[in-house]
Design a protein around this motif. Sequence first.
Motif, short mmCIF file in Angstrom:
data_model
loop_
_atom_site.label_atom_id
_atom_site.label_comp_id
_atom_site.label_asym_id
_atom_site.label_seq_id
_atom_site.Cartn_x
_atom_site.Cartn_y
_atom_site.Cartn_z
N ALA A 81 -7.60 -27.39 20.66
CA ALA A 81 -6.94 -26.75 19.52
C ALA A 81 -7.55 -27.19 18.20
O ALA A 81 -7.72 -26.40 17.27
CB ALA A 81 -5.44 -27.08 19.53
N PHE A 82 -7.90 -28.47 18.11
CA PHE A 82 -8.52 -28.99 16.89
C PHE A 82 -9.85 -28.30 16.63
O PHE A 82 -10.19 -27.96 15.49
CB PHE A 82 -8.72 -30.49 17.03
CG PHE A 82 -9.20 -31.17 15.78
CD1 PHE A 82 -8.34 -31.39 14.72
CD2 PHE A 82 -10.52 -31.58 15.66
CE1 PHE A 82 -8.78 -32.02 13.56
CE2 PHE A 82 -10.97 -32.20 14.51
CZ PHE A 82 -10.10 -32.42 13.46
N LYS A 83 -10.61 -28.05 17.69
CA LYS A 83 -11.89 -27.34 17.55
C LYS A 83 -11.67 -25.88 17.19
O LYS A 83 -12.38 -25.31 16.36
CB LYS A 83 -12.68 -27.44 18.86
CG LYS A 83 -13.95 -26.59 18.90
CD LYS A 83 -14.98 -27.05 17.87
CE LYS A 83 -16.28 -26.26 18.00
NZ LYS A 83 -16.16 -24.85 17.62
N GLU A 84 -10.68 -25.25 17.80
CA GLU A 84 -10.45 -23.82 17.61
C GLU A 84 -9.89 -23.50 16.22
O GLU A 84 -10.34 -22.54 15.57
CB GLU A 84 -9.49 -23.30 18.68
CG GLU A 84 -10.06 -23.28 20.09
CD GLU A 84 -11.08 -22.18 20.31
OE1 GLU A 84 -11.11 -21.23 19.52
OE2 GLU A 84 -11.86 -22.29 21.27
N SER A 85 -8.89 -24.26 15.78
CA SER A 85 -8.18 -23.87 14.55
C SER A 85 -7.80 -25.03 13.65
O SER A 85 -7.08 -24.83 12.67
CB SER A 85 -6.89 -23.13 14.94
OG SER A 85 -5.97 -24.05 15.52
N PHE A 90 -0.69 -21.07 12.84
CA PHE A 90 -0.61 -19.81 12.08
C PHE A 90 -1.98 -19.31 11.63
O PHE A 90 -2.08 -18.43 10.78
CB PHE A 90 0.33 -20.01 10.88
CG PHE A 90 1.63 -20.65 11.27
CD1 PHE A 90 2.56 -19.96 12.03
CD2 PHE A 90 1.91 -21.97 10.93
CE1 PHE A 90 3.75 -20.54 12.43
CE2 PHE A 90 3.10 -22.57 11.32
CZ PHE A 90 4.02 -21.86 12.07
N SER A 91 -3.03 -19.84 12.24
CA SER A 91 -4.40 -19.48 11.86
C SER A 91 -4.80 -18.13 12.46
O SER A 91 -4.47 -17.81 13.61
CB SER A 91 -5.36 -20.56 12.36
OG SER A 91 -6.70 -20.17 12.18
N VAL A 92 -5.51 -17.33 11.66
CA VAL A 92 -6.14 -16.08 12.13
C VAL A 92 -7.58 -16.11 11.63
O VAL A 92 -7.82 -16.21 10.43
CB VAL A 92 -5.43 -14.83 11.60
CG1 VAL A 92 -6.11 -13.57 12.14
CG2 VAL A 92 -3.95 -14.84 11.96
N GLY A 96 -10.11 -11.94 14.09
CA GLY A 96 -8.76 -11.56 14.48
C GLY A 96 -8.15 -12.40 15.59
O GLY A 96 -7.10 -12.03 16.13
N TYR A 97 -8.77 -13.52 15.94
CA TYR A 97 -8.20 -14.38 16.97
C TYR A 97 -7.07 -15.21 16.38
O TYR A 97 -7.14 -15.65 15.23
CB TYR A 97 -9.29 -15.27 17.57
CG TYR A 97 -10.22 -14.51 18.48
CD1 TYR A 97 -10.03 -14.49 19.85
CD2 TYR A 97 -11.28 -13.77 17.95
CE1 TYR A 97 -10.87 -13.77 20.69
CE2 TYR A 97 -12.13 -13.04 18.77
CZ TYR A 97 -11.92 -13.05 20.14
OH TYR A 97 -12.75 -12.32 20.96
N LEU A 98 -6.04 -15.44 17.20
CA LEU A 98 -4.75 -15.86 16.67
C LEU A 98 -4.31 -17.24 17.12
O LEU A 98 -4.49 -17.61 18.29
CB LEU A 98 -3.67 -14.87 17.11
CG LEU A 98 -3.90 -13.39 16.80
CD1 LEU A 98 -2.95 -12.53 17.62
CD2 LEU A 98 -3.71 -13.13 15.32
N GLY A 99 -3.71 -17.98 16.18
CA GLY A 99 -2.94 -19.16 16.51
C GLY A 99 -3.74 -20.43 16.72
O GLY A 99 -4.93 -20.51 16.47
N LEU A 120 2.24 -15.23 16.84
CA LEU A 120 1.70 -16.08 15.77
C LEU A 120 2.78 -16.94 15.13
O LEU A 120 2.49 -18.02 14.62
CB LEU A 120 1.01 -15.20 14.72
CG LEU A 120 0.13 -15.91 13.69
CD1 LEU A 120 -1.04 -16.61 14.38
CD2 LEU A 120 -0.39 -14.90 12.67
N LYS A 121 4.01 -16.48 15.16
CA LYS A 121 5.10 -17.21 14.52
C LYS A 121 5.84 -18.15 15.47
O LYS A 121 6.81 -18.81 15.05
CB LYS A 121 6.10 -16.20 13.93
CG LYS A 121 5.54 -15.35 12.81
CD LYS A 121 6.57 -14.35 12.31
CE LYS A 121 6.01 -13.47 11.19
NZ LYS A 121 7.01 -12.49 10.71
#
Length: 219
Positions: A81-85, A90-92, A96-99, A120-121
């Motif tokens: 998750a740290f690498k992804e966002s 709440f990241s987009v 358009g990739y979410l969360g 997302l919420k």
Amino acid sequence: MVKNIASFVTLTLTICVIMYVSFSSNEAVDFSKYSTKGMDLNYTVSNDEGGNADLLASNESEMLFSPYLGKSFVGFKEALAFKESGGNYFSVNTFGYLGKYQFGKETLRMIGIRNATKFLKDPRLQERAFVANAERNKWILRRDIKNFVGKRINGIIITESGILAAAHLAGPGNVKKYLRSYGLDNFADGYGTTVHHYMKRFSGYDTSYVKPNKEAKAI
């Protein structure tokens, strides 16, 4: 000094209890309760692709373990998750990739989620989605996990956690192509991140918690 030691021991025991309860049960675990938001963590994952150190090397100076998460499944998902966002629910991104885990809408539909706005919420739903997607990918890649874990491809030892991380990035189909071509077919996403990079970066975590499930759903 004594007070500080007592606080550290209390924190350590609390974390051990949480980890024991999480992984000793076959029931679904709500990992949103164990978010590391706000904690100063020493992740096992570096910030770049440089260096040739084997992530499975026995030399401890080449491996940085979080004192809290180590190579556990929670450590795996939080590092990913740290690498992804950056761990942001709440990241987009620009594609358009979410969360927190940067899911595409097509992948979400496959695990039963059709309302991207609600997804997302909802941090708890995002955590369930991560586990469901990992379970589905592990079922799809079960034969490749059996056949390739422990082998060396493009200079890295293949591990189950590396395979699951790469499947999260590129989809299980592209991971199959990478493994079965012995690294010649190396998919890259829109930002240039490759299957090989995730195989290396997320090597050696304990993903035994994830059970193969063809029909895994988050809802």
